[in-house]
Design a protein around this motif. Structure first.
Motif: not given
Length: 292
Positions: A230-247
């Motif tokens: 994502l950074a190399s594609s020009g995106f800015g800050e990532i608030d979160y990128l997480e794996l979470r249980g469903d539901p």
């Protein structure tokens, strides 16, 4: 389609409907309608005798005054988009019918509201829970439909409906995407041309990352690679990128139970959110996620 602005008028109409035991479905929105919203309307029409779409830009779920000011207000075009669906009512409540003078009550849902958007947008889900509760009560809804793109919001609403003994069935509907894979959102209207071309990378990175996690790749490694892509594609800050249980939305570190991958990332001053399920599968050594 009737456009109703006063709570008293809406309730009078609902009393008429209830004389014939009509089933009422509601689609709560903040307007700027797109195909994702309209898919919820279609689902409501298939399940309910009467359908109400609500349009209220709720100030209490914004923790940024500039974000609230920039949120699109498009009532006329929204009404035109709803016309082919034979919606019974577009409810556009006056602010005083939602938050009357002296309003002092807030609904707070713990657990599923914590982390993700709950961590980066303090007070957001209190605002969501409070306004949704009011809208469900005002519309006397038998069912309410929400998109899975806002999956954490969906779980918050399900929790409050259960805990407060609301009669409304909360129905989740699949995320609707543009042809290039970008999750539909009213906020997409704020992307400039270049950013709009870049934005589909969010969904692509999520899908690739979810796939390799499901095939046994270390979660921390997969998330690190996704951030780099994502950074190399020009995106800015990532608030979160997480794996979470469903539901339950509890953090998980392996794909050994139903889970989803969640992201909130900034692009061109616009906060984009998305999520995809993670499904365990056989490892395929040819499936890799590389920074773009």
């Amino acid at each position: 389609m009737k456009i109703i602005r006063r709570k008293s008028e809406l309730r009078a109409l609902i009393r008429e409907w209830r004389q014939t035991a009509t089933t009422i479905g509601v689609v709560p929105t903040m307007g700027a309608l797109h195909a994702g919203h309209l898919s919820l309307v279609e689902a409501a029409k298939a399940r309910a005798d009467r359908v109400i779409v609500t349009l209220f830009v709720n100030p209490r779920q914004f923790n940024n005054a500039e974000d609230l000011a920039k949120y699109p207000r498009t009532e006329e075009s929204d009404a035109r988009k709803l016309a082919p669906f034979a919606v019974d009512v577009l409810y556009v409540p006056e602010p005083e019918d939602i938050y009357p003078d002296g309003f002092a009550t807030s609904i707070s849902v713990t657990g599923v509201s914590e982390g993700l958007c709950g961590a980066t947008r303090p007070g957001h889900f209190d605002g969501v829970a409070t306004v949704v509760t009011k809208l469900l009560l005002q519309t006397d809804a038998d069912l309410a439909l929400f998109g899975e793109k806002d999956f954490q919001q969906l779980q918050v609403v399900r929790r409050l409906a259960t805990d407060l003994d609301l009669k409304t069935e909360i129905v989740g509907c699949p995320t609707v995407r543009e042809a290039d894979g970008l999750a539909m959102s009213s906020r997409n209207l704020r992307l400039n041309t270049e950013a709009r071309e870049t934005a589909p990378m969010v969904g692509q990175v999520l899908e690739s990352t979810a796939r390799i996690i499901g095939r046994g790749v270390d979660v921390a490694q997969a998330l690190s690679t996704a951030r780099a892509a994502l950074a190399s594609s020009g995106f800015g800050e990532i608030d979160y990128l997480e794996l979470r249980g469903d539901p339950d939305l509890m953090p998980v570190t392996t794909a050994d139970r139903p889970a989803r991958l969640f992201i909130a990332v900034w692009l061109d001053g616009v906060r984009l959110i998305d999520n995809v399920p993670v499904k365990a599968a056989a490892v395929d050594a040819t499936d890799r996620l590389e920074p773009a």
